[in-house]
Design a protein around this motif. Structure first.
Motif, mmCIF file in Angstrom:
data_model
loop_
_atom_site.group_PDB
_atom_site.id
_atom_site.type_symbol
_atom_site.label_atom_id
_atom_site.label_comp_id
_atom_site.label_asym_id
_atom_site.label_seq_id
_atom_site.Cartn_x
_atom_site.Cartn_y
_atom_site.Cartn_z
ATOM 1 N N GLU A 204 -5.304 -16.362 9.562
ATOM 2 C CA GLU A 204 -4.843 -16.194 8.176
ATOM 3 C C GLU A 204 -4.459 -14.739 7.994
ATOM 4 O O GLU A 204 -5.281 -13.902 7.625
ATOM 5 N N LYS A 205 -3.199 -14.455 8.239
ATOM 6 C CA LYS A 205 -2.755 -13.059 8.283
ATOM 7 C C LYS A 205 -2.856 -12.354 6.917
ATOM 8 O O LYS A 205 -2.824 -11.143 6.831
ATOM 9 N N HIS A 206 -2.969 -13.176 5.848
ATOM 10 C CA HIS A 206 -2.992 -12.563 4.517
ATOM 11 C C HIS A 206 -4.366 -11.998 4.149
ATOM 12 O O HIS A 206 -4.498 -11.344 3.115
ATOM 13 N N VAL A 207 -5.393 -12.261 4.949
ATOM 14 C CA VAL A 207 -6.730 -11.768 4.580
ATOM 15 C C VAL A 207 -6.817 -10.264 4.860
ATOM 16 O O VAL A 207 -6.848 -9.830 6.001
ATOM 17 N N GLU A 208 -6.835 -9.507 3.783
ATOM 18 C CA GLU A 208 -6.851 -8.053 3.935
ATOM 19 C C GLU A 208 -8.188 -7.508 3.456
ATOM 20 O O GLU A 208 -8.870 -8.119 2.646
ATOM 21 N N PHE A 209 -8.543 -6.318 3.955
ATOM 22 C CA PHE A 209 -9.757 -5.654 3.475
ATOM 23 C C PHE A 209 -9.509 -5.165 2.044
ATOM 24 O O PHE A 209 -8.386 -4.819 1.722
ATOM 25 N N PRO A 210 -10.542 -5.103 1.197
ATOM 26 C CA PRO A 210 -11.904 -5.566 1.439
ATOM 27 C C PRO A 210 -12.015 -7.078 1.195
ATOM 28 O O PRO A 210 -11.289 -7.620 0.387
ATOM 29 N N PHE A 211 -12.947 -7.724 1.916
ATOM 30 C CA PHE A 211 -13.263 -9.121 1.615
ATOM 31 C C PHE A 211 -14.766 -9.336 1.783
ATOM 32 O O PHE A 211 -15.454 -8.546 2.437
ATOM 33 N N ILE A 212 -15.239 -10.416 1.126
ATOM 34 C CA ILE A 212 -16.669 -10.744 1.234
ATOM 35 C C ILE A 212 -16.800 -11.710 2.398
ATOM 36 O O ILE A 212 -15.933 -12.569 2.590
ATOM 37 N N VAL A 213 -17.854 -11.573 3.176
ATOM 38 C CA VAL A 213 -17.997 -12.490 4.298
ATOM 39 C C VAL A 213 -19.431 -12.998 4.427
ATOM 40 O O VAL A 213 -20.384 -12.225 4.312
ATOM 41 N N LEU A 214 -19.520 -14.310 4.583
ATOM 42 C CA LEU A 214 -20.799 -14.965 4.851
ATOM 43 C C LEU A 214 -20.760 -15.441 6.293
ATOM 44 O O LEU A 214 -19.875 -16.221 6.669
ATOM 45 N N LEU A 359 -18.768 -2.821 -5.867
ATOM 46 C CA LEU A 359 -18.302 -1.855 -4.859
ATOM 47 C C LEU A 359 -16.795 -1.929 -4.657
ATOM 48 O O LEU A 359 -16.150 -0.930 -4.352
ATOM 49 N N ALA A 360 -16.250 -3.120 -4.775
ATOM 50 C CA ALA A 360 -14.822 -3.323 -4.506
ATOM 51 C C ALA A 360 -14.270 -4.348 -5.486
ATOM 52 O O ALA A 360 -14.188 -5.533 -5.165
ATOM 53 N N PRO A 361 -13.894 -3.912 -6.691
ATOM 54 C CA PRO A 361 -13.438 -4.871 -7.709
ATOM 55 C C PRO A 361 -12.219 -5.677 -7.273
ATOM 56 O O PRO A 361 -11.950 -6.740 -7.821
ATOM 57 N N SER A 362 -11.499 -5.174 -6.245
ATOM 58 C CA SER A 362 -10.254 -5.868 -5.871
ATOM 59 C C SER A 362 -10.455 -7.033 -4.901
ATOM 60 O O SER A 362 -9.476 -7.647 -4.495
ATOM 61 N N VAL A 363 -11.695 -7.364 -4.532
ATOM 62 C CA VAL A 363 -11.862 -8.447 -3.531
ATOM 63 C C VAL A 363 -11.289 -9.759 -4.052
ATOM 64 O O VAL A 363 -11.485 -10.122 -5.213
ATOM 65 N N THR A 364 -10.605 -10.462 -3.137
ATOM 66 C CA THR A 364 -10.027 -11.747 -3.543
ATOM 67 C C THR A 364 -10.455 -12.881 -2.620
ATOM 68 O O THR A 364 -10.219 -14.037 -2.933
ATOM 69 N N SER A 365 -11.054 -12.540 -1.459
ATOM 70 C CA SER A 365 -11.382 -13.602 -0.503
ATOM 71 C C SER A 365 -12.869 -13.646 -0.174
ATOM 72 O O SER A 365 -13.514 -12.609 -0.029
ATOM 73 N N LEU A 366 -13.363 -14.878 -0.035
ATOM 74 C CA LEU A 366 -14.687 -15.111 0.531
ATOM 75 C C LEU A 366 -14.450 -15.774 1.886
ATOM 76 O O LEU A 366 -13.937 -16.888 1.952
ATOM 77 N N VAL A 367 -14.805 -15.047 2.948
ATOM 78 C CA VAL A 367 -14.626 -15.574 4.299
ATOM 79 C C VAL A 367 -15.952 -16.162 4.763
ATOM 80 O O VAL A 367 -17.001 -15.538 4.586
ATOM 81 N N GLU A 388 -14.587 -21.360 -8.567
ATOM 82 C CA GLU A 388 -15.239 -21.059 -9.860
ATOM 83 C C GLU A 388 -15.282 -19.539 -10.098
ATOM 84 O O GLU A 388 -15.139 -19.075 -11.217
ATOM 85 N N LEU A 389 -15.463 -18.774 -9.012
ATOM 86 C CA LEU A 389 -15.582 -17.317 -9.148
ATOM 87 C C LEU A 389 -14.235 -16.619 -8.940
ATOM 88 O O LEU A 389 -14.181 -15.405 -8.746
ATOM 89 N N ASP A 390 -13.180 -17.416 -8.952
ATOM 90 C CA ASP A 390 -11.834 -16.858 -8.848
ATOM 91 C C ASP A 390 -11.579 -16.155 -7.513
ATOM 92 O O ASP A 390 -10.945 -15.105 -7.451
ATOM 93 N N LEU A 391 -12.120 -16.746 -6.477
ATOM 94 C CA LEU A 391 -11.908 -16.212 -5.132
ATOM 95 C C LEU A 391 -11.276 -17.297 -4.282
ATOM 96 O O LEU A 391 -11.382 -18.483 -4.592
ATOM 97 N N GLN A 392 -10.683 -16.856 -3.188
ATOM 98 C CA GLN A 392 -10.135 -17.831 -2.263
ATOM 99 C C GLN A 392 -11.100 -17.964 -1.087
ATOM 100 O O GLN A 392 -11.498 -16.950 -0.507
#
Ligand code: KG4
Ligand code: ZN
Length: 484
Positions: A204-214, A359-367, A388-392
């Protein structure tokens, strides 16, 4: 033994580098040759956009300068022949793959120890390392053959150096060093959990930093904010067992066929059961646990008691020979366990999103990655939470969630692009040289609010975290003092 060629001077190296076909194709800007013999720099296109990084070493004989590694951004077309071999042997899978820096998987191979796992009920380090030793040459040869390349075509070698079982890590690292030594290739020592976290960016080339990861696997449960390659904030970890371990243990107690792997077998059986049949309590709820840490030991215990109370003996009566009624009870236990195990992930992810946004208000992805991320319930429930949390929610395809060589090769690419690599091993390096292995190795720096009783934090503290190491190296390169 072949005589070693003298090293070219930095000036000569620079001239050769600038004349090389690949560099000429672009507009090399700011290529620097350092005193230690490393050449690094940035390539730009005619419009001045960054196209990639250059790396090379004067330790390569002058004639090999035409093979100097040019590591570029995914969109750069001129680097099709830049190939990175990845080798993974940290636990029970022997994996290898060849990946290009523009993200194509040319070839891969894997030897799984699922059968051994089923036989022994878990990973036995000595047996696992013997299996790695038995298969490593074949797995690497198969990956190269599937890719249609030879060792001499490679540009770099990446290998998992930790965390994991030292006996097992050793097999992969030795193999990688031998190849790098024979062909004078730069090396990247990869953090296994970073490889799980980054592999999503290959697909998924669109996943850019910063992102949340589990990250959910057999040995780890980590919640992180990924700020960049080699830069992570650890929001939470497990205080005892990881979720994959709980899946495996439950599967064993229920008498499932472990050859398929405990997690997949339990997921399959859970489809036949009622997730609300048994009321297991969700771990770490309540005001004492306002953190992002996990605990699966208590749930494992609850499941064991439920199984015993129903007189189920998975050893004596495997699922394959259980009566229909017995099978239904086991399916209900499996489904109820899975519901609560995943609920615990949801609870902690919800809080982690809140912390990460500070820490990073701009996060858009949960990986979500690691072996357990191949589970359908995990994916669908976390998908619902993310929207629900407006993340992808972004997950690698299931085959790249479990351990594999592709993720290691790709982590190598990500590091190489930023100039983070090591010199090829010395030609006269003895076979029994002590190699850098990091069986316990933390990935990120701990978020202040996440400081807690987590036992694994202490356990993982033997080496400086990858994040601290990367930060200190860049401070040193810029002449600033390294912090602790
Ligand atoms: O990441 P991984 O391949 O190896 C480690 O680094 O540990 O993860 C292996 C873990 C095992 O515990 C396995 O049972 C679990 O991932 N797993 C699953 C599924 N597939 C693998 N757990 C639940 N559902 C699955 N479909
Ligand atoms: Zn793993």
């Amino acid at each position: 033994m072949a005589a070693r060629m003298p090293c070219p001077s930095p000036a000569l190296l620079l001239t050769r580098l600038l004349r090389s076909r690949v560099v000429r194709h672009h507009h090399p800007a700011a290529i620097r040759v350092k005193k230690n013999g490393l050449a690094t720099g940035i390539l730009t296109c005619a419009a001045g956009r960054r196209r990639g990084n250059v790396l090379s070493s004067t330790k390569f004989p002058p004639r090999t300068i035409r093979c100097c590694s040019i590591v570029s951004s995914p969109r750069c077309r001129s680097t099709e022949d830049v190939l990175v071999l990845g080798i993974e042997t940290s636990c029970d899978d022997t994996g290898a793959a060849v990946v290009t820096t523009d993200g194509r998987i040319l070839g891969e191979a894997i030897a799984s120890q699922a059968e051994l796992l089923g036989q022994w009920g878990g990973v036995v380090p000595k047996l696992a390392s013997e299996e790695h030793r038995k298969f490593i040459d074949k797995v690497v040869a198969d990956a190269l053959q599937n890719a249609g390349v030879q060792e001499s075509d490679l540009s770099a070698v990446a290998v998992t150096i930790g965390p994991g079982l030292s006996l097992c890590l050793h097999v992969g690292v030795k193999k990688a060093r031998n190849i790098a030594k024979a062909h004078r290739l730069p090396m990247v020592g990869v953090h296994h959990m970073e490889a799980h976290a980054l592999v999503v960016r290959l697909i998924e080339k669109h996943v850019e930093f910063p992102f949340i990861v589990l990250l959910v696997s057999g040995g780890h449960n980590l919640l992180l904010l990924a700020q960049n390659v080699g830069q992570y904030v650890q929001l939470g970890t497990t205080v005892d067992d990881a979720i994959g371990e709980a899946y495996d243990k439950t599967a064993r107690l229920l008498g499932l066929d472990m050859k398929k792997g405990g997690g997949p077998a339990l997921e399959e059986l859970a489809r036949e059961g009622d997730p609300k049949a048994i009321k297991f309590s969700v771990p770490m709820r309540g005001p004492r646990y306002l953190n992002c840490n996990f605990s699966y030991a208590g749930l494992k215990n609850q499941v064991r008691m439920a199984i015993e109370a129903r007189n189920i003996d998975g050893d004596e009566v495997p699922l394959s020979v259980a009566t229909a009624e017995d099978r239904q009870i086991r399916a209900d236990i499996a489904a109820s366990f899975q519901r609560v195990a995943v609920q615990h992930l949801e609870d902690k992810c919800r809080r982690a999103v809140e912390w990460a946004r500070r820490l990073a208000p701009s996060v858009t992805s949960l990986v979500v990655s690691g072996g357990v991320a191949s589970n359908h319930t995990v994916r669908s429930r976390l998908g619902a939470l993310a929207s629900e949390l407006d993340l992808q929610l972004v997950c690698p395809p299931p085959r790249l969630c479990t351990d594999n060589g592709v993720m290691v090769a790709w982590a190598g690419v990500e590091h190489l692009r930023l100039g983070m690599f090591e010199e090829p091993p010395d030609q006269d390096e003895p076979d029994d040289v002590r190699v850098d292995l990091r069986p316990r190795w933390q990935l990120g720096e701990i978020y202040e609010e996440g400081q807690s009783e987590a036992r694994s934090l202490k356990r993982m503290g033997h080496h400086q975290s990858l994040t601290a190491q990367v930060r200190n190296r860049s401070s040193e390169a810029e002449g600033r003092p390294a912090s602790q």
